[in-house]
Write an enzyme that holds these catalytic residues in place. Structure first.
Site, PDB file in Angstrom:
ATOM      1  N   LYS A  78      12.061  -7.841   5.723  1.00 49.34           N
ATOM      2  CA  LYS A  78      11.635  -7.051   4.534  1.00 49.34           C
ATOM      3  C   LYS A  78      12.532  -5.379   4.444  1.00 49.34           C
ATOM      4  O   LYS A  78      12.480  -5.378   3.436  1.00 49.34           O
ATOM      5  CB  LYS A  78      10.490  -7.320   5.087  1.00 49.34           C
ATOM      6  CG  LYS A  78       9.150  -5.903   4.241  1.00 49.34           C
ATOM      7  CD  LYS A  78       9.037  -6.738   2.882  1.00 49.34           C
ATOM      8  CE  LYS A  78       8.129  -5.267   2.000  1.00 49.34           C
ATOM      9  NZ  LYS A  78       7.728  -5.956   0.534  1.00 49.34           N
TER      10      LYS A  78
ATOM     11  N   LYS B   1       6.963   4.359   3.432  1.00 43.87           N
ATOM     12  CA  LYS B   1       6.795   4.032   4.690  1.00 43.87           C
ATOM     13  C   LYS B   1       7.618   2.808   4.864  1.00 43.87           C
ATOM     14  O   LYS B   1       7.848   3.101   6.075  1.00 43.87           O
ATOM     15  CB  LYS B   1       5.253   3.303   4.628  1.00 43.87           C
ATOM     16  CG  LYS B   1       4.639   2.131   5.714  1.00 43.87           C
ATOM     17  CD  LYS B   1       4.746   1.482   5.384  1.00 43.87           C
ATOM     18  CE  LYS B   1       3.709   1.006   4.594  1.00 43.87           C
ATOM     19  NZ  LYS B   1       4.663  -0.836   4.664  1.00 43.87           N
TER      20      LYS B   1
HETATM   21  P1  NAD Z   1      -2.850  -1.420  -0.812  1.00 42.06           P
HETATM   22  O1  NAD Z   1      -3.187  -0.341  -0.134  1.00 42.06           O
HETATM   23  O2  NAD Z   1      -4.270  -2.335  -1.873  1.00 42.06           O
HETATM   24  O3  NAD Z   1      -4.691  -2.819   0.664  1.00 42.06           O
HETATM   25  C1  NAD Z   1      -4.523  -2.702   1.503  1.00 42.06           C
HETATM   26  C2  NAD Z   1      -5.970  -3.101   1.757  1.00 42.06           C
HETATM   27  O4  NAD Z   1      -6.356  -2.872   3.210  1.00 42.06           O
HETATM   28  C3  NAD Z   1      -7.126  -2.209   1.644  1.00 42.06           C
HETATM   29  O5  NAD Z   1      -8.267  -3.316   0.825  1.00 42.06           O
HETATM   30  C4  NAD Z   1      -7.961  -1.222   2.985  1.00 42.06           C
HETATM   31  O6  NAD Z   1      -9.397  -0.803   2.475  1.00 42.06           O
HETATM   32  C5  NAD Z   1      -7.378  -2.657   3.350  1.00 42.06           C
HETATM   33  N1  NAD Z   1      -7.494  -1.370   5.070  1.00 42.06           N
HETATM   34  C6  NAD Z   1      -6.901  -0.206   5.163  1.00 42.06           C
HETATM   35  N2  NAD Z   1      -7.182  -0.325   6.524  1.00 42.06           N
HETATM   36  C7  NAD Z   1      -7.431  -1.057   6.918  1.00 42.06           C
HETATM   37  C8  NAD Z   1      -8.147  -1.728   8.342  1.00 42.06           C
HETATM   38  N3  NAD Z   1      -8.161  -0.892   9.183  1.00 42.06           N
HETATM   39  N4  NAD Z   1      -9.338  -3.016   8.473  1.00 42.06           N
HETATM   40  C9  NAD Z   1      -9.121  -3.531   6.803  1.00 42.06           C
HETATM   41  N5  NAD Z   1      -9.024  -3.920   6.813  1.00 42.06           N
HETATM   42  C10 NAD Z   1      -8.231  -2.531   5.903  1.00 42.06           C
HETATM   43  O7  NAD Z   1      -1.953  -2.257  -0.056  1.00 42.06           O
HETATM   44  P2  NAD Z   1      -1.079  -3.622  -0.786  1.00 42.06           P
HETATM   45  O8  NAD Z   1      -0.464  -3.093  -2.034  1.00 42.06           O
HETATM   46  O9  NAD Z   1      -1.993  -5.060  -0.618  1.00 42.06           O
HETATM   47  O10 NAD Z   1      -0.301  -3.480   0.175  1.00 42.06           O
HETATM   48  C11 NAD Z   1      -0.338  -3.922   1.730  1.00 42.06           C
HETATM   49  C12 NAD Z   1       0.666  -4.199   2.277  1.00 42.06           C
HETATM   50  O11 NAD Z   1       1.655  -5.164   1.947  1.00 42.06           O
HETATM   51  C13 NAD Z   1       1.893  -3.925   2.999  1.00 42.06           C
HETATM   52  O12 NAD Z   1       2.656  -3.626   4.073  1.00 42.06           O
HETATM   53  C14 NAD Z   1       2.885  -3.502   1.388  1.00 42.06           C
HETATM   54  O13 NAD Z   1       3.852  -2.533   2.009  1.00 42.06           O
HETATM   55  C15 NAD Z   1       3.295  -4.811   1.621  1.00 42.06           C
HETATM   56  N6  NAD Z   1       4.157  -5.008   0.349  1.00 42.06           N
HETATM   57  C16 NAD Z   1       3.387  -4.951  -1.095  1.00 42.06           C
HETATM   58  C17 NAD Z   1       3.393  -5.274  -2.546  1.00 42.06           C
HETATM   59  C18 NAD Z   1       3.054  -5.034  -3.460  1.00 42.06           C
HETATM   60  O14 NAD Z   1       3.838  -5.272  -5.120  1.00 42.06           O
HETATM   61  N7  NAD Z   1       1.689  -4.404  -3.706  1.00 42.06           N
HETATM   62  C19 NAD Z   1       4.590  -6.332  -2.563  1.00 42.06           C
HETATM   63  C20 NAD Z   1       4.865  -7.139  -1.300  1.00 42.06           C
HETATM   64  C21 NAD Z   1       4.282  -6.450   0.558  1.00 42.06           C
END
Ligand code: NAD
Length: 295
Positions: free
Chosen positions: A173, A241
């Site tokens: 990743k 990050k």
């Molecule tokens: P996001 O910020 O949209 O969602 C994160 C979710 O986690 C939120 O709903 C938040 O309320 C919840 N959360 C935070 N702390 C928490 C806890 N302690 N307990 C329970 N829930 C909690 O982020 P995202 O875009 O969905 O990304 C999530 C992961 O996937 C990250 O590591 C990101 O780097 C990775 N990612 C994102 C994408 C993208 O295009 N958005 C693509 C690939 C990978």
């Protein structure tokens, strides 16, 4: 194998559609997020609601997390009322967030004491890939564990590769994120230069999209560039990050990553300018400001 109940923690931009696809594939699902609204949305699609990560692991055999960063996953698993408190021997924890491999290994060691296995299985493909169930999934962990739960991963992804032992998923990743970040920065520079020299973005895209500079990133971002849409997508604070975690690992391995470091600094500056929740396309605004030219 009897179909396991799946627990899902972290229902954001990615987690919500991934959890919905697990439901669509016919699995029973228990959902938790610190946002009640996100949990209610999943419950409306047929998920059972949980009040804590501990309740999720008590009620499921497979626990998946899709959380922002290493401290969030650590807290959800090892913290008070965390996954570790409720996990049953023989079950599996699959972290699909993008985090530091050292944290995955720390968590796996604690789970092992409870007789539970772990995979790190971060994804690529963005929100669209998550909605369509077409994510690329890069997994690390024991082959037997990977093979056993491949069917669950298939509910969310298309190209699913076991990269190596635990932590290797997040190494892959990092590679993905380095390439994506540098391509995106190059797109920003090229499009701002072309605009100032009199070539508008849509014409530039048509001219270069099928040549060697064409890319999935360019195809994905061009509609957003044309409409100046910076709604995430992928928040730039999360991309920053990933580069920060990649640079930490690179420093431990004594591998200089000069251009990654530069792009990470630019992304960090945008986070400081309150653009952390913008799409990673916000990098375009940084180059626009330097050049005094908006496209
Ligand atoms: P996001 O910020 O949209 O969602 C994160 C979710 O986690 C939120 O709903 C938040 O309320 C919840 N959360 C935070 N702390 C928490 C806890 N302690 N307990 C329970 N829930 C909690 O982020 P995202 O875009 O969905 O990304 C999530 C992961 O996937 C990250 O590591 C990101 O780097 C990775 N990612 C994102 C994408 C993208 O295009 N958005 C693509 C690939 C990978």
């Amino acid at each position: 194998m009897k179909r396991p109940t799946i627990g899902f923690i972290g229902l954001g931009i990615m987690g919500k559609p991934m959890a919905k696809n697990i439901l669509k594939a016919g699995y029973a699902l228990v959902a938790y997020d610190i946002s009640d609204r996100a949990v209610e949305d999943l419950a409306a699609c047929g998920a059972a609601k949980a009040q804590s990560p501990r309740e999720v692991s008590c009620k499921s055999e497979v626990v998946i997390t899709m959380l922002p960063d290493s401290p969030d996953v650590e807290k959800a698993v090892l913290g008070k009322d965390g996954v570790l408190e409720g996990i049953k021997p023989g079950s599996v924890f699959i972290d699909m967030s993008s985090i530091a491999p050292s944290v995955s290994k720390k968590i796996a060691a604690e789970l092992e004491k409870k007789g539970a296995a772990m995979l790190d299985a971060p994804v690529s493909g963005g929100e669209t890939g998550a909605i369509n169930g077409e994510l690329s999934i890069m997994a690390g962990g024991e082959k037997e564990v990977f093979d056993k739960y491949l069917e669950v991963l298939r509910a969310m992804g298309k190209n699913i590769v076991r990269v190596g032992d635990l932590g290797a998923g997040n190494v892959a990743k990092f590679a993905n994120q380095i390439i994506g970040a540098i391509i995106l920065e190059a797109i920003a520079e090229a499009f701002v230069l072309a605009k100032k020299a009199g070539v508008p973005p849509d014409i530039l895209y048509d001219a270069i999209k099928d040549g060697v500079a064409g890319s999935r990133m360019l195809d994905l971002k061009i509609p957003m560039i044309k409409t100046r849409n910076f709604k995430p997508g992928f928040k730039i604070k999360l991309h920053q990050k990933d580069l920060k975690n990649a640079l930490l690992m690179a420093s431990e391995l004594n591998i200089p990553l000069p251009v990654t470091a530069l792009v990470q600094q630019i992304m960090g500056a945008l986070v400081n300018k309150n653009k952390g929740d913008w799409d990673n396309l916000a990098i375009l605004t940084f180059i626009e400001e330097l050049g005094g030219e908006e496209i």
